[in-house]
Structures are given as C-alpha cells and as structure tokens.
Design an enzyme around this catalytic site. Sequence first.
Site, PDB file in Angstrom:
ATOM      1  N   GLU A 158       7.442  -1.066  -5.941  1.00  0.00           N
ATOM      2  CA  GLU A 158       6.423  -0.063  -5.158  1.00  0.00           C
ATOM      3  C   GLU A 158       5.336  -0.708  -4.972  1.00  0.00           C
ATOM      4  OE1 GLU A 158       6.490   2.831  -8.064  1.00  0.00           O
ATOM      5  OE2 GLU A 158       8.593   4.317  -6.859  1.00  0.00           O
ATOM      6  N   HIS A 191       7.515   9.655  -2.610  1.00  0.00           N
ATOM      7  CA  HIS A 191       7.920  10.724  -3.812  1.00  0.00           C
ATOM      8  C   HIS A 191       8.774  11.846  -3.700  1.00  0.00           C
ATOM      9  CE1 HIS A 191       6.180   7.066  -6.078  1.00  0.00           C
ATOM     10  NE2 HIS A 191       6.857   7.403  -7.315  1.00  0.00           N
TER      11      HIS A 191
END
Length: 300
Positions: A158, A191
């Site tokens: 990420e 997310h």
Amino acid sequence: MYNETTMRTETTTVPAALPMPQIPVTTSVTCCFILAVIYVGSLYVWSTKHSRDHPSTIKRRFASVSFVMLFAPFFVYCFSSPELLEREHFPKLLGFRWLGLWQAIVIPYLLTALLFLGPIFVNMQTESIRIYFDWNYWSGSFSSVVWLRNHVMAPLSEEFVFRACMMPLILQSFTPLTSVFITPLFFGVAHMHHIAERLSLGVELSTAVLIGFFQFVYTTLFGFYSAYLFARTGHIVAPFLVHAFCNHMGLPDVQELWQLQFWRRIVAIGLYIIGFAAWVFLLPVVTDPRIYANTLYWNV
C-alpha cells in the site's frame, strides 16, 4: 577565514532545492485513479470461496499485489516530466535513497510511538507487553500469513503504490501540502471494498456501510499522515514502518482502559492526552526536510 573559496565549497556540497517540474492535473489524477483501481482489482482477480483471512486467499493476494508493485513504477516513469527524469535518479523519486535513511527509520517511528503513549502504557499494565520478549510469539508471527499480511505485505504494497508511485505524480501538479490532502483520498476509497466483503459474510447492509464509512475516515486520516511523512522525509521507509506499527497497535481498546485501577486509568488518560499533544507539536519539527536531506519534494 570565510572567503569566496569557502562559499563555493559549501554550495557544491549542499544540493540546491530546485522547483518541481509540472505535469497536467488530469494526467496525475488519472494515473492515481487507475493505480487505485488496479490495486483493488488485483485483490479480486482470483475466484475463491474462502474468506479474506483464509491462507489460500492471502497467498493469492500476495501474488497479485506483488505484480501491481512491479507494474506501478511504470506510471511514474512514463508520465513524469522529462525534465524531472533527467534531473533526478528514478529510485529517488520513489523514495529510495541513502541520504537521511537512518533518520527516516528512527525518527518517524518514535514520533508515532509517542502518539500511542497511552495504549502502550495500558499494554504494560495488562502485562501483554511481555509477549514481545517471547521467542514463540515471534516465531509464530512470522509463520502466520495473516500476521505477515497485516504487518509486512499490506503496509509495504500500500505504501509503495499509494505513496511511492502516486505522490511523485501528484507532487508534479500540486503543492506539497495540497498533495498530502489529495492522495489519501485514493487510499481511503480503496478500502471501501471491505463493504462488499462484509456483505458476502452476511453482515447487514446498514452495518457494513457504517463500518465501511468509519474505515474510510480512519484510513484517510492515516493516509494524510503517511503522505506527509513521505513528502517531508523523501523516504518510503518512513511511512512503511509507521504503517506496520499502526496496524499492530490498532485502535485503542477503551474497554481495556476502563478495567484498570482508578489511579492507573487516570495516568493512562493523561498519557493519551500528553502523547497526542506532543505528537502534534513535534510533527512539523522532527519531520523538517533538512533532517533527511530532502530537497526534492518539500523545499524549505
């Protein structure tokens, strides 16, 4: 004696901060959007009947995000300003450099630990901190794919995609401070896919949306912090280590806090407040780009 020769020597040893070459806003934003879609999409290319925590699902996703990490730097190389690519070494654009490395490893980590001063004190009172001195804990952790996902692969992939590959593009279209507030939006939206995962597990729609919204807010706020660290230090290792640490600490356990004795609870609450106040005060001080020899992304 301070003379003209000394002035020339100092000028050659300290790199001058040059203005960042610019690329169109549509180019940088579109690239970041595509990268976010590719990253999230890579998690679902595999057809599986198992949950996200099943070892086979995790291992497949390891393979997917690893491919995305190999592919993402091409966006930076292909769409960055030619002037910037000629002027700077490509690894430096992604946050890989030696100057200021040890500072980027130590200082942001300690700063973030200060933010968790209260939870760390609570852990010490409940004796859960003893597990860190237990070899079985570490051997069990490194053999667990769930632990490796939460503390290694997720933070690494990420931060590399959303910071090392997105920030260099956004910084070529916006000021550093504006960039810090833009890229986390991609990170937070990325997310939101957890809503679909919860629905597949039978969670009610309203509950899944509420949890998803809370997670969006939390991840976006963390994204602000992580992007700020990258822009200020010029190192990818800083947000990576901080991300791993925050994943480990998680959200403060209020229930555990209220189970403490009264005076320890008062001390813990005080440390929560002191830790947060000290973090706010020290954040711009200990992330001064000059500490990390960062003249690329945040000129001072």
